[in-house]
Design a protein around this motif. Structure first.
Motif, PDB file in Angstrom:
ATOM      1  N   LEU A 135       0.816  -1.210   0.000  1.00  0.00           N
ATOM      2  CA  LEU A 135       0.000   0.000   0.000  1.00  0.00           C
ATOM      3  C   LEU A 135       0.856   1.269   0.000  1.00  0.00           C
ATOM      4  O   LEU A 135       1.818   1.377   0.770  1.00  0.00           O
ATOM      5  N   HIS A 136       0.506   2.196  -0.885  1.00  0.00           N
ATOM      6  CA  HIS A 136       1.125   3.520  -1.021  1.00  0.00           C
ATOM      7  C   HIS A 136       2.524   3.498  -1.629  1.00  0.00           C
ATOM      8  O   HIS A 136       3.145   4.551  -1.749  1.00  0.00           O
ATOM      9  N   LYS A 137       3.025   2.331  -2.026  1.00  0.00           N
ATOM     10  CA  LYS A 137       4.299   2.278  -2.739  1.00  0.00           C
ATOM     11  C   LYS A 137       4.031   2.595  -4.219  1.00  0.00           C
ATOM     12  O   LYS A 137       2.904   2.525  -4.681  1.00  0.00           O
ATOM     13  N   VAL A 138       5.072   2.978  -4.932  1.00  0.00           N
ATOM     14  CA  VAL A 138       4.929   3.343  -6.343  1.00  0.00           C
ATOM     15  C   VAL A 138       5.847   2.470  -7.195  1.00  0.00           C
ATOM     16  O   VAL A 138       6.729   1.779  -6.682  1.00  0.00           O
ATOM     17  N   ALA A 139       5.636   2.535  -8.509  1.00  0.00           N
ATOM     18  CA  ALA A 139       6.475   1.777  -9.440  1.00  0.00           C
ATOM     19  C   ALA A 139       7.940   2.104  -9.188  1.00  0.00           C
ATOM     20  O   ALA A 139       8.311   3.261  -8.999  1.00  0.00           O
ATOM     21  N   GLY A 140       8.740   1.052  -9.133  1.00  0.00           N
ATOM     22  CA  GLY A 140      10.158   1.193  -8.856  1.00  0.00           C
ATOM     23  C   GLY A 140      10.520   0.863  -7.417  1.00  0.00           C
ATOM     24  O   GLY A 140      11.671   0.526  -7.131  1.00  0.00           O
ATOM     25  N   ASP A 141       9.550   0.964  -6.515  1.00  0.00           N
ATOM     26  CA  ASP A 141       9.811   0.609  -5.119  1.00  0.00           C
ATOM     27  C   ASP A 141      10.054  -0.889  -4.998  1.00  0.00           C
ATOM     28  O   ASP A 141       9.505  -1.687  -5.763  1.00  0.00           O
ATOM     29  N   GLN A 142      10.874  -1.245  -4.019  1.00  0.00           N
ATOM     30  CA  GLN A 142      11.197  -2.652  -3.781  1.00  0.00           C
ATOM     31  C   GLN A 142      10.985  -2.987  -2.315  1.00  0.00           C
ATOM     32  O   GLN A 142      11.072  -2.111  -1.457  1.00  0.00           O
ATOM     33  N   LEU A 143      10.707  -4.246  -2.064  1.00  0.00           N
ATOM     34  CA  LEU A 143      10.635  -4.728  -0.690  1.00  0.00           C
ATOM     35  C   LEU A 143      11.030  -6.185  -0.658  1.00  0.00           C
ATOM     36  O   LEU A 143      11.054  -6.863  -1.688  1.00  0.00           O
ATOM     37  N   HIS A 144      11.333  -6.650   0.519  1.00  0.00           N
ATOM     38  CA  HIS A 144      11.744  -8.033   0.729  1.00  0.00           C
ATOM     39  C   HIS A 144      10.830  -8.634   1.782  1.00  0.00           C
ATOM     40  O   HIS A 144      10.631  -8.039   2.845  1.00  0.00           O
ATOM     41  N   LEU A 145      10.245  -9.782   1.474  1.00  0.00           N
ATOM     42  CA  LEU A 145       9.382 -10.490   2.422  1.00  0.00           C
ATOM     43  C   LEU A 145       9.901 -11.894   2.632  1.00  0.00           C
ATOM     44  O   LEU A 145      10.203 -12.597   1.665  1.00  0.00           O
ATOM     45  N   SER A 146       9.979 -12.299   3.876  1.00  0.00           N
ATOM     46  CA  SER A 146      10.271 -13.685   4.233  1.00  0.00           C
ATOM     47  C   SER A 146       9.076 -14.175   5.024  1.00  0.00           C
ATOM     48  O   SER A 146       8.840 -13.729   6.149  1.00  0.00           O
ATOM     49  N   VAL A 147       8.304 -15.074   4.412  1.00  0.00           N
ATOM     50  CA  VAL A 147       7.053 -15.521   5.008  1.00  0.00           C
ATOM     51  C   VAL A 147       7.155 -17.010   5.335  1.00  0.00           C
ATOM     52  O   VAL A 147       7.289 -17.837   4.428  1.00  0.00           O
ATOM     53  N   PRO A 148       7.092 -17.366   6.629  1.00  0.00           N
ATOM     54  CA  PRO A 148       7.106 -18.790   6.998  1.00  0.00           C
ATOM     55  C   PRO A 148       5.887 -19.501   6.411  1.00  0.00           C
ATOM     56  O   PRO A 148       4.806 -18.911   6.283  1.00  0.00           O
ATOM     57  N   ILE A 192      10.642  -8.247  -4.088  1.00  0.00           N
ATOM     58  CA  ILE A 192       9.530  -7.750  -4.892  1.00  0.00           C
ATOM     59  C   ILE A 192       9.862  -6.358  -5.425  1.00  0.00           C
ATOM     60  O   ILE A 192      10.285  -5.485  -4.666  1.00  0.00           O
ATOM     61  N   THR A 193       9.643  -6.176  -6.722  1.00  0.00           N
ATOM     62  CA  THR A 193       9.752  -4.861  -7.334  1.00  0.00           C
ATOM     63  C   THR A 193       8.389  -4.511  -7.912  1.00  0.00           C
ATOM     64  O   THR A 193       7.798  -5.309  -8.634  1.00  0.00           O
ATOM     65  N   ILE A 194       7.891  -3.339  -7.580  1.00  0.00           N
ATOM     66  CA  ILE A 194       6.638  -2.874  -8.165  1.00  0.00           C
ATOM     67  C   ILE A 194       6.973  -2.324  -9.550  1.00  0.00           C
ATOM     68  O   ILE A 194       7.731  -1.370  -9.677  1.00  0.00           O
ATOM     69  N   LYS A 195       6.433  -2.981 -10.566  1.00  0.00           N
ATOM     70  CA  LYS A 195       6.722  -2.600 -11.944  1.00  0.00           C
ATOM     71  C   LYS A 195       5.732  -1.566 -12.467  1.00  0.00           C
ATOM     72  O   LYS A 195       6.109  -0.693 -13.233  1.00  0.00           O
ATOM     73  N   ALA A 196       4.449  -1.692 -12.072  1.00  0.00           N
ATOM     74  CA  ALA A 196       3.446  -0.748 -12.571  1.00  0.00           C
ATOM     75  C   ALA A 196       2.248  -0.718 -11.630  1.00  0.00           C
ATOM     76  O   ALA A 196       1.902  -1.724 -11.012  1.00  0.00           O
ATOM     77  N   VAL A 197       1.649   0.463 -11.546  1.00  0.00           N
ATOM     78  CA  VAL A 197       0.388   0.665 -10.834  1.00  0.00           C
ATOM     79  C   VAL A 197      -0.497   1.417 -11.810  1.00  0.00           C
ATOM     80  O   VAL A 197      -0.186   2.548 -12.201  1.00  0.00           O
ATOM     81  N   THR A 198      -1.579   0.775 -12.248  1.00  0.00           N
ATOM     82  CA  THR A 198      -2.445   1.374 -13.265  1.00  0.00           C
ATOM     83  C   THR A 198      -3.909   1.240 -12.872  1.00  0.00           C
ATOM     84  O   THR A 198      -4.256   0.514 -11.945  1.00  0.00           O
ATOM     85  N   ASP A 199      -4.745   1.948 -13.613  1.00  0.00           N
ATOM     86  CA  ASP A 199      -6.186   1.806 -13.435  1.00  0.00           C
ATOM     87  C   ASP A 199      -6.658   0.631 -14.282  1.00  0.00           C
ATOM     88  O   ASP A 199      -6.427   0.616 -15.498  1.00  0.00           O
TER      89      ASP A 199
END
Length: 125
Positions: free
Chosen positions: A43-56, A88-95
């Protein structure tokens, strides 16, 4: 500037695991239960933002909720790993087109949970 991830936006992600890279698209907030924890992370991130998730594995069904089965399919996972490690890299956010929103809502309702024998109580078995 790209719009931020928000309710009913079409999100295109690039998912990296240790062994592969896949593209994953979904409509944010299409489930009747509202946003899942995974969507809240975006939520509220934009294209180009990255994050790392480690989910058990024990938390994966709850973390990804209605997106868990499509995510597993996108990553070609038949058996989930002990820990799902995603870059994860957000590549696009579109309508999205209205039809895409309706399809995403129907799919989220149809999946009604993770779709596996997770024991999470989702009822999607």
């Amino acid at each position: 500037m790209s719009p931020p991830v928000d309710h009913l936006k079409k999100i295109t992600l690039e998912l990296h695991t240790d062994t592969q890279m896949e593209t994953f698209m979904f409509i944010c907030g299409a489930a009747s239960d509202g946003l899942c924890p995974f969507e809240y992370e975006l939520l509220h991130k934009v294209a180009g933002d990255q994050l790392h998730l480690s989910v058990p594995q024990a938390k994966a069904a709850r973390t990804f909720a209605h997106l868990y089965r499509p995510l597993r399919m996108a990553l070609h996972m038949t058996t989930p790993p002990e820990t799902l490690d995603l870059k994860i890299t957000i590549k696009a956010v579109t309508d999205p087109a209205p039809r895409e929103v309706v399809q995403a809502m129907a799919q989220a309702t149809e999946l009604n949970g993770c779709g596996g024998d997770c024991g999470c109580g989702c009822g999607g078995h």
